[in-house]
Design a protein around this motif. Structure first.
Motif, PDB file in Angstrom:
ATOM      1  N   MET A 114       0.834  -1.211   0.000  1.00 10.48           N
ATOM      2  CA  MET A 114       0.000   0.000   0.000  1.00 10.48           C
ATOM      3  C   MET A 114       0.870   1.263   0.000  1.00 10.48           C
ATOM      4  O   MET A 114       0.662   2.172  -0.807  1.00 10.48           O
ATOM      5  N   TYR A 115       1.845   1.293   0.927  1.00 10.01           N
ATOM      6  CA  TYR A 115       2.700   2.478   1.021  1.00 10.01           C
ATOM      7  C   TYR A 115       3.558   2.644  -0.229  1.00 10.01           C
ATOM      8  O   TYR A 115       3.820   3.762  -0.666  1.00 10.01           O
ATOM      9  N   LYS A 116       3.988   1.511  -0.801  1.00 10.28           N
ATOM     10  CA  LYS A 116       4.775   1.561  -2.032  1.00 10.28           C
ATOM     11  C   LYS A 116       3.942   2.136  -3.170  1.00 10.28           C
ATOM     12  O   LYS A 116       4.437   2.929  -3.978  1.00 10.28           O
ATOM     13  N   THR A 117       2.658   1.743  -3.222  1.00 11.62           N
ATOM     14  CA  THR A 117       1.766   2.246  -4.270  1.00 11.62           C
ATOM     15  C   THR A 117       1.561   3.744  -4.126  1.00 11.62           C
ATOM     16  O   THR A 117       1.606   4.487  -5.115  1.00 11.62           O
ATOM     17  N   ILE A 118       1.337   4.203  -2.897  1.00 10.62           N
ATOM     18  CA  ILE A 118       1.158   5.639  -2.654  1.00 10.62           C
ATOM     19  C   ILE A 118       2.418   6.405  -3.025  1.00 10.62           C
ATOM     20  O   ILE A 118       2.353   7.455  -3.689  1.00 10.62           O
ATOM     21  N   LEU A 119       3.572   5.861  -2.632  1.00 13.80           N
ATOM     22  CA  LEU A 119       4.846   6.513  -2.949  1.00 13.80           C
ATOM     23  C   LEU A 119       5.059   6.588  -4.453  1.00 13.80           C
ATOM     24  O   LEU A 119       5.540   7.608  -4.971  1.00 13.80           O
ATOM     25  N   THR A 120       4.675   5.526  -5.159  1.00 11.13           N
ATOM     26  CA  THR A 120       4.793   5.524  -6.620  1.00 11.13           C
ATOM     27  C   THR A 120       3.919   6.610  -7.229  1.00 11.13           C
ATOM     28  O   THR A 120       4.343   7.340  -8.129  1.00 11.13           O
ATOM     29  N   GLY A 121       2.680   6.729  -6.739  1.00 12.42           N
ATOM     30  CA  GLY A 121       1.772   7.761  -7.235  1.00 12.42           C
ATOM     31  C   GLY A 121       2.270   9.162  -6.943  1.00 12.42           C
ATOM     32  O   GLY A 121       2.216  10.044  -7.803  1.00 12.42           O
ATOM     33  N   VAL A 122       2.780   9.366  -5.729  1.00  9.01           N
ATOM     34  CA  VAL A 122       3.312  10.676  -5.340  1.00  9.01           C
ATOM     35  C   VAL A 122       4.508  11.051  -6.212  1.00  9.01           C
ATOM     36  O   VAL A 122       4.605  12.170  -6.722  1.00  9.01           O
ATOM     37  N   THR A 123       5.417  10.092  -6.417  1.00 11.19           N
ATOM     38  CA  THR A 123       6.609  10.343  -7.224  1.00 11.19           C
ATOM     39  C   THR A 123       6.243  10.678  -8.662  1.00 11.19           C
ATOM     40  O   THR A 123       6.793  11.616  -9.254  1.00 11.19           O
ATOM     41  N   ALA A 124       5.304   9.911  -9.226  1.00 10.44           N
ATOM     42  CA  ALA A 124       4.883  10.154 -10.604  1.00 10.44           C
ATOM     43  C   ALA A 124       4.247  11.533 -10.741  1.00 10.44           C
ATOM     44  O   ALA A 124       4.519  12.261 -11.705  1.00 10.44           O
ATOM     45  N   TYR A 125       3.408  11.898  -9.777  1.00 15.01           N
ATOM     46  CA  TYR A 125       2.742  13.203  -9.870  1.00 15.01           C
ATOM     47  C   TYR A 125       3.735  14.340  -9.713  1.00 15.01           C
ATOM     48  O   TYR A 125       3.680  15.332 -10.453  1.00 15.01           O
ATOM     49  N   ILE A 126       4.642  14.214  -8.757  1.00 13.25           N
ATOM     50  CA  ILE A 126       5.638  15.271  -8.554  1.00 13.25           C
ATOM     51  C   ILE A 126       6.500  15.445  -9.790  1.00 13.25           C
ATOM     52  O   ILE A 126       6.832  16.570 -10.178  1.00 13.25           O
ATOM     53  N   SER A 127       6.865  14.331 -10.428  1.00 14.80           N
ATOM     54  CA  SER A 127       7.735  14.414 -11.598  1.00 14.80           C
ATOM     55  C   SER A 127       7.087  15.202 -12.727  1.00 14.80           C
ATOM     56  O   SER A 127       7.768  15.886 -13.492  1.00 14.80           O
ATOM     57  N   THR A 128       5.757  15.107 -12.844  1.00 15.37           N
ATOM     58  CA  THR A 128       5.062  15.843 -13.903  1.00 15.37           C
ATOM     59  C   THR A 128       4.525  17.184 -13.406  1.00 15.37           C
ATOM     60  O   THR A 128       4.086  18.000 -14.219  1.00 15.37           O
ATOM     61  N   GLY A 129       4.550  17.394 -12.087  1.00 16.85           N
ATOM     62  CA  GLY A 129       3.891  18.579 -11.537  1.00 16.85           C
ATOM     63  C   GLY A 129       4.785  19.725 -11.136  1.00 16.85           C
ATOM     64  O   GLY A 129       4.291  20.824 -10.874  1.00 16.85           O
ATOM     65  N   LEU A 130       6.102  19.505 -11.073  1.00 23.04           N
ATOM     66  CA  LEU A 130       6.990  20.575 -10.622  1.00 23.04           C
ATOM     67  C   LEU A 130       6.940  21.789 -11.553  1.00 23.04           C
ATOM     68  O   LEU A 130       6.842  22.929 -11.098  1.00 23.04           O
ATOM     69  N   ASP A 131       7.028  21.543 -12.847  1.00 27.73           N
ATOM     70  CA  ASP A 131       6.931  22.650 -13.803  1.00 27.73           C
ATOM     71  C   ASP A 131       5.557  23.315 -13.734  1.00 27.73           C
ATOM     72  O   ASP A 131       5.431  24.532 -13.837  1.00 27.73           O
ATOM     73  N   LEU A 188      -4.956   6.656  -8.282  1.00 27.04           N
ATOM     74  CA  LEU A 188      -5.856   7.739  -8.698  1.00 27.04           C
ATOM     75  C   LEU A 188      -6.226   8.623  -7.508  1.00 27.04           C
ATOM     76  O   LEU A 188      -6.288   9.853  -7.638  1.00 27.04           O
ATOM     77  N   LEU A 189      -6.484   8.003  -6.360  1.00 29.65           N
ATOM     78  CA  LEU A 189      -6.793   8.764  -5.148  1.00 29.65           C
ATOM     79  C   LEU A 189      -5.585   9.605  -4.738  1.00 29.65           C
ATOM     80  O   LEU A 189      -5.731  10.771  -4.338  1.00 29.65           O
ATOM     81  N   THR A 190      -4.398   9.028  -4.861  1.00 30.18           N
ATOM     82  CA  THR A 190      -3.161   9.762  -4.554  1.00 30.18           C
ATOM     83  C   THR A 190      -3.019  10.964  -5.471  1.00 30.18           C
ATOM     84  O   THR A 190      -2.656  12.065  -5.022  1.00 30.18           O
ATOM     85  N   PHE A 191      -3.309  10.780  -6.752  1.00 33.77           N
ATOM     86  CA  PHE A 191      -3.250  11.890  -7.704  1.00 33.77           C
ATOM     87  C   PHE A 191      -4.203  13.007  -7.295  1.00 33.77           C
ATOM     88  O   PHE A 191      -3.859  14.194  -7.364  1.00 33.77           O
ATOM     89  N   ALA A 192      -5.420  12.627  -6.884  1.00 34.27           N
ATOM     90  CA  ALA A 192      -6.421  13.621  -6.491  1.00 34.27           C
ATOM     91  C   ALA A 192      -5.937  14.441  -5.301  1.00 34.27           C
ATOM     92  O   ALA A 192      -6.079  15.668  -5.269  1.00 34.27           O
ATOM     93  N   VAL A 193      -5.342  13.760  -4.326  1.00 36.20           N
ATOM     94  CA  VAL A 193      -4.802  14.462  -3.145  1.00 36.20           C
ATOM     95  C   VAL A 193      -3.657  15.378  -3.556  1.00 36.20           C
ATOM     96  O   VAL A 193      -3.550  16.519  -3.088  1.00 36.20           O
ATOM     97  N   MET A 194      -2.807  14.907  -4.469  1.00 29.76           N
ATOM     98  CA  MET A 194      -1.659  15.697  -4.913  1.00 29.76           C
ATOM     99  C   MET A 194      -2.093  16.941  -5.690  1.00 29.76           C
ATOM    100  O   MET A 194      -1.435  17.983  -5.630  1.00 29.76           O
ATOM    101  N   VAL A 195      -3.198  16.836  -6.426  1.00 28.27           N
ATOM    102  CA  VAL A 195      -3.728  18.006  -7.139  1.00 28.27           C
ATOM    103  C   VAL A 195      -4.059  19.111  -6.138  1.00 28.27           C
ATOM    104  O   VAL A 195      -3.714  20.281  -6.339  1.00 28.27           O
ATOM    105  N   VAL A 196      -4.727  18.733  -5.047  1.00 27.53           N
ATOM    106  CA  VAL A 196      -5.098  19.705  -4.018  1.00 27.53           C
ATOM    107  C   VAL A 196      -3.851  20.271  -3.336  1.00 27.53           C
ATOM    108  O   VAL A 196      -3.756  21.486  -3.092  1.00 27.53           O
TER     109      VAL A 196
END
Length: 201
Positions: free
Chosen positions: A1-18, A141-149
């Protein structure tokens, strides 16, 4: 579970910094009471990008050999190298000019999100969705939604701190490059692509 969340967070950050820099540009031009409209537009644009990535990942899921799917990891590696060599081509003045009218703010932000993040997001998300197990996708997907906020709130706060915004603007590109390449290598390894190619004699 934590690995999945970390993967989602990392993916979102990589595309979201710019995009975080773009959000700061947007918040610099909109009124305080209109910042919720920015969040709605951000969500709409992200939904389109993630939905498109899921559809592509679904069709690619019929590829029989997992190691072939791992070759998709070359996409984020290519995007990272391209960003490193060519830099970012977002025009902040053009972006700011599109968000001055509150009546069209939601649509403008959604279009800006898709236009500025489209290729990068799809290039990262499609390989990611083909790598993880199907039952892990809802959590991502839930991780992405939280990261958007979180990024929406960060963009608003950082817009009030010019020095922080300046540092992010200067160094964000290099952080993104590193994460792109690391994600690509992770996808190549996780699918057994590296192991398969090394085993070929």
């Amino acid at each position: 579970m934590y690995k999945t969340i970390l993967t989602g967070v990392t993916a979102y950050i990589s595309t979201g910094l710019d995009y975080l820099v773009i959000l700061m540009v947007i918040f610099g031009r909109v009124k305080h009471q209109d910042r919720w409209l920015v969040l709605i537009g951000d969500f709409l644009g992200t939904i389109v990008l993630v939905g498109s990535s899921l559809a592509l990942a679904f069709f690619l899921g019929f590829v029989p050999a997992p190691w072939l799917l791992g070759l998709l990891g070359l996409i984020p590696i290519f995007l990272g190298i391209k960003l490193w060599v060519q830099g970012d081509d977002d025009d902040e003045a053009a972006i700011a000019s599109k968000v001055t009218d509150p009546k069209s703010l939601i649509g403008s932000v959604a279009l800006i999100t898709m236009a500025t993040c489209g290729a990068d997001n799809v290039g990262i998300y499609v390989p990611l969705f083909t790598t993880v197990a199907t039952n892990e996708i809802p959590l991502i997907l839930l991780t992405f939604a939280v990261m958007v906020v979180i990024f929406w709130e960060l963009g608003y706060r950082l817009a009030c701190l010019p020095k922080v915004a300046m540092i992010l603007d200067r160094q964000g590109r290099y952080i993104t490059v590193a994460v792109y390449i690391l994600l690509g290598l992770y996808i190549l390894w996780e699918n057994g692509t590296v192991q398969h190619l090394l085993a070929i004699k």
